[in-house]
Scaffold this active site. Sequence first.
Site, short mmCIF file in Angstrom:
data_model
loop_
_atom_site.label_atom_id
_atom_site.label_comp_id
_atom_site.label_asym_id
_atom_site.label_seq_id
_atom_site.Cartn_x
_atom_site.Cartn_y
_atom_site.Cartn_z
N VAL A 1 -83.52 8.51 4.19
CA VAL A 1 -83.08 9.35 3.06
C VAL A 1 -83.00 10.82 3.49
O VAL A 1 -82.87 11.70 2.66
CB VAL A 1 -84.07 9.19 1.87
CG1 VAL A 1 -84.02 7.76 1.33
CG2 VAL A 1 -85.51 9.54 2.28
N HIS B 1 -80.85 3.60 0.69
CA HIS B 1 -82.00 3.94 -0.16
C HIS B 1 -81.87 5.34 -0.76
O HIS B 1 -82.85 5.91 -1.19
CB HIS B 1 -83.31 3.83 0.64
CG HIS B 1 -83.63 2.43 1.04
ND1 HIS B 1 -84.41 2.12 2.13
CD2 HIS B 1 -83.28 1.24 0.49
CE1 HIS B 1 -84.54 0.81 2.24
NE2 HIS B 1 -83.86 0.24 1.25
N CYS C 1 -81.43 12.80 -13.26
CA CYS C 1 -82.19 12.74 -14.52
C CYS C 1 -82.89 11.38 -14.58
O CYS C 1 -82.28 10.34 -14.38
CB CYS C 1 -81.23 12.88 -15.71
SG CYS C 1 -82.05 12.53 -17.28
N THR D 1 -86.27 0.17 12.78
CA THR D 1 -86.80 -0.29 11.49
C THR D 1 -87.79 -1.42 11.71
O THR D 1 -87.64 -2.25 12.60
CB THR D 1 -85.68 -0.76 10.54
OG1 THR D 1 -86.25 -1.21 9.32
CG2 THR D 1 -84.83 -1.87 11.14
C1 BV8 Z 1 -85.36 -4.50 -4.73
C2 BV8 Z 1 -86.64 5.28 -0.38
C3 BV8 Z 1 -84.82 -5.80 -6.61
C4 BV8 Z 1 -87.80 5.95 -1.02
C5 BV8 Z 1 -87.42 3.07 0.34
C6 BV8 Z 1 -92.18 -6.61 -5.98
C7 BV8 Z 1 -91.42 -5.98 -6.97
C8 BV8 Z 1 -90.12 -5.56 -6.75
C9 BV8 Z 1 -89.54 -5.70 -5.50
C10 BV8 Z 1 -90.32 -6.29 -4.51
C11 BV8 Z 1 -91.61 -6.77 -4.72
N1 BV8 Z 1 -92.07 -7.31 -3.56
C12 BV8 Z 1 -91.12 -7.18 -2.61
C13 BV8 Z 1 -90.06 -6.57 -3.18
C14 BV8 Z 1 -88.87 -6.20 -2.54
C15 BV8 Z 1 -89.09 -4.78 -2.00
C16 BV8 Z 1 -89.62 -4.94 -0.59
O1 BV8 Z 1 -88.86 -5.27 0.29
N2 BV8 Z 1 -90.93 -4.72 -0.41
C17 BV8 Z 1 -91.49 -4.95 0.91
C18 BV8 Z 1 -92.39 -3.79 1.30
C19 BV8 Z 1 -92.24 -6.28 0.87
N3 BV8 Z 1 -87.79 -4.14 -2.02
C20 BV8 Z 1 -87.44 -3.39 -3.06
O2 BV8 Z 1 -88.16 -3.10 -3.99
C21 BV8 Z 1 -85.99 -2.94 -3.02
N4 BV8 Z 1 -85.36 -3.26 -4.27
O3 BV8 Z 1 -85.80 -5.47 -4.16
O4 BV8 Z 1 -84.82 -4.55 -5.96
C22 BV8 Z 1 -84.10 -5.56 -7.86
C23 BV8 Z 1 -82.84 -6.13 -8.02
C24 BV8 Z 1 -82.18 -5.94 -9.22
C25 BV8 Z 1 -82.74 -5.14 -10.22
C26 BV8 Z 1 -83.99 -4.53 -10.02
C27 BV8 Z 1 -84.69 -4.75 -8.83
C28 BV8 Z 1 -85.91 -1.44 -2.86
C29 BV8 Z 1 -86.54 -1.03 -1.56
C30 BV8 Z 1 -86.27 0.46 -1.30
C31 BV8 Z 1 -87.57 1.21 -1.23
N5 BV8 Z 1 -87.28 2.60 -0.86
N6 BV8 Z 1 -87.12 4.35 0.63
C32 BV8 Z 1 -88.44 6.93 -0.10
O5 BV8 Z 1 -88.05 7.03 1.09
O6 BV8 Z 1 -89.37 7.62 -0.57
S1 BV8 Z 1 -87.92 2.03 1.55
C33 BV8 Z 1 -88.68 2.84 2.82
O7 BV8 Z 1 -88.99 1.82 3.78
C34 BV8 Z 1 -87.82 3.83 3.59
O8 BV8 Z 1 -86.49 3.93 3.13
C35 BV8 Z 1 -87.78 3.22 4.96
O9 BV8 Z 1 -86.64 3.53 5.62
C36 BV8 Z 1 -87.86 1.79 4.60
C37 BV8 Z 1 -88.06 0.80 5.67
O10 BV8 Z 1 -89.01 1.29 6.52
P1 BV8 Z 1 -88.51 1.61 8.02
O11 BV8 Z 1 -87.31 2.48 7.94
O12 BV8 Z 1 -88.37 0.33 8.73
O13 BV8 Z 1 -89.67 2.49 8.53
P2 BV8 Z 1 -91.10 1.96 9.06
O14 BV8 Z 1 -91.98 3.15 9.11
O15 BV8 Z 1 -91.51 0.75 8.30
O16 BV8 Z 1 -90.78 1.46 10.55
C38 BV8 Z 1 -90.34 2.37 11.52
C39 BV8 Z 1 -90.00 1.57 12.74
O17 BV8 Z 1 -89.50 2.47 13.73
C40 BV8 Z 1 -91.19 0.86 13.36
O18 BV8 Z 1 -90.84 -0.49 13.63
C41 BV8 Z 1 -91.41 1.61 14.68
O19 BV8 Z 1 -91.84 0.73 15.71
C42 BV8 Z 1 -90.03 2.12 14.97
N7 BV8 Z 1 -89.98 3.33 15.79
C43 BV8 Z 1 -90.89 4.32 15.89
N8 BV8 Z 1 -90.42 5.27 16.74
C44 BV8 Z 1 -89.19 4.87 17.15
C45 BV8 Z 1 -88.90 3.63 16.54
N9 BV8 Z 1 -87.75 2.96 16.76
C46 BV8 Z 1 -86.85 3.53 17.59
N10 BV8 Z 1 -87.06 4.71 18.21
C47 BV8 Z 1 -88.20 5.40 18.00
N11 BV8 Z 1 -88.41 6.58 18.64
#
Ligand code: BV8
Length: 242
Positions: A102, A118, A126, A185
């Site tokens: 983001v 995202h 709003c 990711t």
């Molecule tokens: C949805 C914006 C349905 C905000 C983000 C219970 C209730 C409702 C939904 C759920 C639930 N249980 C599960 C879900 C689904 C849920 C989900 O997936 N949960 C997971 C945790 C289990 N998903 C949702 O809720 C999504 N919506 O399902 O809606 C729906 C449908 C219809 C009507 C209503 C509802 C919405 C998900 C969006 C959440 N918002 N971000 C903000 O940023 O504040 S997600 C957030 O995580 C960030 O955007 C981030 O990008 C994203 C993923 O994380 P990563 O980008 O992968 O980052 P992370 O730190 O995890 O990993 C970094 C990686 O980089 C590591 O692997 C590391 O090794 C690597 N790395 C490190 N250094 C390097 C590198 N790689 C390369 N080079 C390097 N140098």
Amino acid sequence: MLPESLIAALRGAQHVCVLTGAGVSAESGIPTFREAQTGLWENYDPMDLATPEAFLRDPELVWRWYRWRRDLVAEAEPNPGHHALAELEGLVPELTLVTQNVDGLHARAGSSDVIEFHGNLFATRCFVEGCIVEVADDDGVPTCPGCGSPVRPGVVWFGEAIPASALDQSFAAAKDCDLFLSVGTSSLVYPAAGLAELAKRHGAVVAEINPNPTGLAANFDHAIAGKAGEVLPDLVAGLGGD
Ligand code: BV8
């Protein structure tokens, strides 16, 4: 050294789809989503703050968290990984870039038509009407000039739906592409994490680029253990980019 078969897949691809996560911005100094929050925020779990419930419970706290992140991003610069993806755009027939980030760094690096799956830290909406509103980010939580409701960050929180256009475009690209790159990711958040598997099911070559192989890597054709800022420039160089 990148596998020759991956370079060949890139050279032969008509449509490349790239999904990026927080790891692509790590080398720009922006903490990834799951690594420990630094300083003031070390006692908070991003998973708790990035929800509508958290905002309703304590709008001031959530708003401060997002202001802290906006300030971090404002100090950051795109890194060689972002620039390599911007360069790749001009080297393949079609490139679709989907980001979970983001921070807006892909656009600042020159990538066009970035699909912000995202949302974006710098958009403000709003809370009630959902419309984009321009507000001064003073101390407290700004209010909507139209209806007086609190203003929220223009990001997709956990439990919220992905914007329909972003979802449709990303799913279509995953199905159509010949090569899918999942970069920086943890592949934990859905529906974003489902894109790579969708591409695989539709016949694409799938490669992951991450220093730490994720749980999905076993299903992919390539798992390149490396940093985005190093591997992506190598990939572009292998294609004949400079
Ligand atoms: C949805 C914006 C349905 C905000 C983000 C219970 C209730 C409702 C939904 C759920 C639930 N249980 C599960 C879900 C689904 C849920 C989900 O997936 N949960 C997971 C945790 C289990 N998903 C949702 O809720 C999504 N919506 O399902 O809606 C729906 C449908 C219809 C009507 C209503 C509802 C919405 C998900 C969006 C959440 N918002 N971000 C903000 O940023 O504040 S997600 C957030 O995580 C960030 O955007 C981030 O990008 C994203 C993923 O994380 P990563 O980008 O992968 O980052 P992370 O730190 O995890 O990993 C970094 C990686 O980089 C590591 O692997 C590391 O090794 C690597 N790395 C490190 N250094 C390097 C590198 N790689 C390369 N080079 C390097 N140098």
